[in-house]
Motif scaffolding. Structure first.
Motif, short mmCIF file in Angstrom:
data_model
loop_
_atom_site.label_atom_id
_atom_site.label_comp_id
_atom_site.label_asym_id
_atom_site.label_seq_id
_atom_site.Cartn_x
_atom_site.Cartn_y
_atom_site.Cartn_z
N SER A 40 -6.97 8.76 -15.23
CA SER A 40 -7.03 9.89 -14.29
C SER A 40 -6.02 9.75 -13.15
N MET A 41 -5.23 8.68 -13.16
CA MET A 41 -4.25 8.46 -12.09
C MET A 41 -3.01 9.33 -12.30
N ARG A 42 -2.43 9.76 -11.19
CA ARG A 42 -1.20 10.54 -11.24
C ARG A 42 -0.21 9.97 -10.23
N PRO A 43 1.08 10.12 -10.51
CA PRO A 43 2.09 9.63 -9.57
C PRO A 43 1.83 10.19 -8.17
N GLY A 44 1.93 9.34 -7.17
CA GLY A 44 1.70 9.77 -5.80
C GLY A 44 0.30 9.46 -5.31
N ASP A 45 -0.63 9.19 -6.23
CA ASP A 45 -1.98 8.81 -5.80
C ASP A 45 -1.94 7.49 -5.05
N ASN A 46 -2.92 7.33 -4.18
CA ASN A 46 -2.98 6.14 -3.33
C ASN A 46 -3.86 5.07 -3.98
N VAL A 47 -3.52 3.83 -3.70
CA VAL A 47 -4.28 2.71 -4.27
C VAL A 47 -4.60 1.69 -3.17
N LEU A 48 -5.89 1.44 -2.97
CA LEU A 48 -6.29 0.34 -2.09
C LEU A 48 -6.24 -0.95 -2.92
N PHE A 49 -5.67 -1.98 -2.33
CA PHE A 49 -5.47 -3.24 -3.05
C PHE A 49 -6.48 -4.25 -2.53
N TYR A 50 -7.27 -4.79 -3.44
CA TYR A 50 -8.41 -5.64 -3.09
C TYR A 50 -8.21 -7.04 -3.65
N HIS A 51 -8.48 -8.04 -2.82
CA HIS A 51 -8.43 -9.43 -3.28
C HIS A 51 -9.84 -9.93 -3.56
N THR A 52 -10.09 -10.45 -4.74
CA THR A 52 -11.40 -11.02 -5.05
C THR A 52 -11.56 -12.38 -4.35
N THR A 53 -12.79 -12.88 -4.40
CA THR A 53 -13.13 -14.16 -3.74
C THR A 53 -12.23 -15.31 -4.18
N THR A 54 -11.83 -16.12 -3.21
CA THR A 54 -11.16 -17.38 -3.55
C THR A 54 -11.83 -18.50 -2.75
N SER A 55 -11.38 -19.73 -2.98
CA SER A 55 -11.95 -20.85 -2.23
C SER A 55 -11.62 -20.71 -0.74
N ARG A 56 -10.59 -19.97 -0.43
CA ARG A 56 -10.14 -19.84 0.96
C ARG A 56 -10.66 -18.60 1.65
N SER A 57 -11.02 -17.58 0.89
CA SER A 57 -11.34 -16.32 1.57
C SER A 57 -12.37 -15.47 0.83
N GLU A 58 -13.11 -14.73 1.62
CA GLU A 58 -14.08 -13.79 1.06
C GLU A 58 -13.32 -12.58 0.49
N PRO A 59 -14.00 -11.78 -0.32
CA PRO A 59 -13.31 -10.61 -0.88
C PRO A 59 -12.97 -9.58 0.18
N VAL A 60 -11.75 -9.08 0.15
CA VAL A 60 -11.25 -8.15 1.17
C VAL A 60 -10.28 -7.13 0.58
N ILE A 61 -10.29 -5.95 1.20
CA ILE A 61 -9.23 -4.98 0.92
C ILE A 61 -8.08 -5.32 1.85
N VAL A 62 -6.89 -5.48 1.29
CA VAL A 62 -5.78 -5.97 2.11
C VAL A 62 -4.66 -4.97 2.32
N GLY A 63 -4.52 -4.02 1.41
CA GLY A 63 -3.33 -3.19 1.56
C GLY A 63 -3.39 -1.85 0.86
N LEU A 64 -2.32 -1.11 1.05
CA LEU A 64 -2.18 0.21 0.45
C LEU A 64 -0.95 0.21 -0.46
N ALA A 65 -1.16 0.76 -1.64
CA ALA A 65 -0.07 0.89 -2.60
C ALA A 65 -0.11 2.30 -3.14
N CYS A 66 0.81 2.64 -4.03
CA CYS A 66 0.71 3.95 -4.65
C CYS A 66 1.08 3.91 -6.12
N VAL A 67 0.58 4.91 -6.82
CA VAL A 67 0.84 5.06 -8.25
C VAL A 67 2.22 5.69 -8.41
#
Length: 133
Positions: A40-67
């Motif tokens: 359902s994605m189309r060029p120009g759509d926005n994407v929130l970029f999420y990092h899953t859990t690591t030994s160093r950090s809890e899960p977080v949304i870190v950035g914005l990208a686009c399709v």
DNA sequence: GCCAACGTTGGC
DNA sequence: GCCAACGTTGGC
């Protein structure tokens, strides 16, 4: 433009990798439900970029990208092209999202193992109110 | 490191 | 086609 969220294990592929590469083909997704989201994605759509859990950090949304492409099939998987846009002004943790209890029905909270999903408009509003986006 | 959720596999 | 066993993912 629609908003999506993708999860990545930052030890395998982080938002900094995407920043360095500028754009990339997102071909990590193996799950049928997530494939339907990709379709359902189309060029120009926005994407929130999420990092899953690591030994160093809890899960977080870190950035914005686009399709940057139409979704397509590549060796049996559904893939799309994604481009770096910018870091959030501060990372937003899954913990805070859960604590707000505003998004208890969202797949991010309900379905830990889903790696690609839609984002409700209210969540974008909430991010903006908090000065993260 | 543990465990819950959940997808997949294989025996029947 | 069902379901138990098992593997993997991801949050804690």
């Amino acid at each position: 433009m629609a908003f999506f969220l993708v999860k990545a294990d930052p030890e395998r592929y982080s938002f900094e990798n995407l920043e360095r590469n500028k754009n990339d083909t997102w071909d990590w997704v193996d799950n049928h439900q997530a494939w339907r989201v990709i379709q359902s994605m189309r060029p120009g759509d926005n994407v929130l970029f999420y990092h899953t859990t690591t030994s160093r950090s809890e899960p977080v949304i870190v950035g914005l990208a686009c399709v940057t492409s139409e979704p397509r099939q590549e060796s049996g998987k559904w893939v799309f092209d994604i481009a770096f846009e910018r870091h959030l002004s501060h990372p937003v943790s899954l913990r805070e999202i859960k604590e707000s209890h505003l998004f208890d029905n969202w797949a991010l909270v309900r379905q830990a193992r889903l790696s690609t999903m839609n984002v409700p408009d209210e969540f974008i509003g909430w991010l903006k109110e908090r000065g993260a986006l």
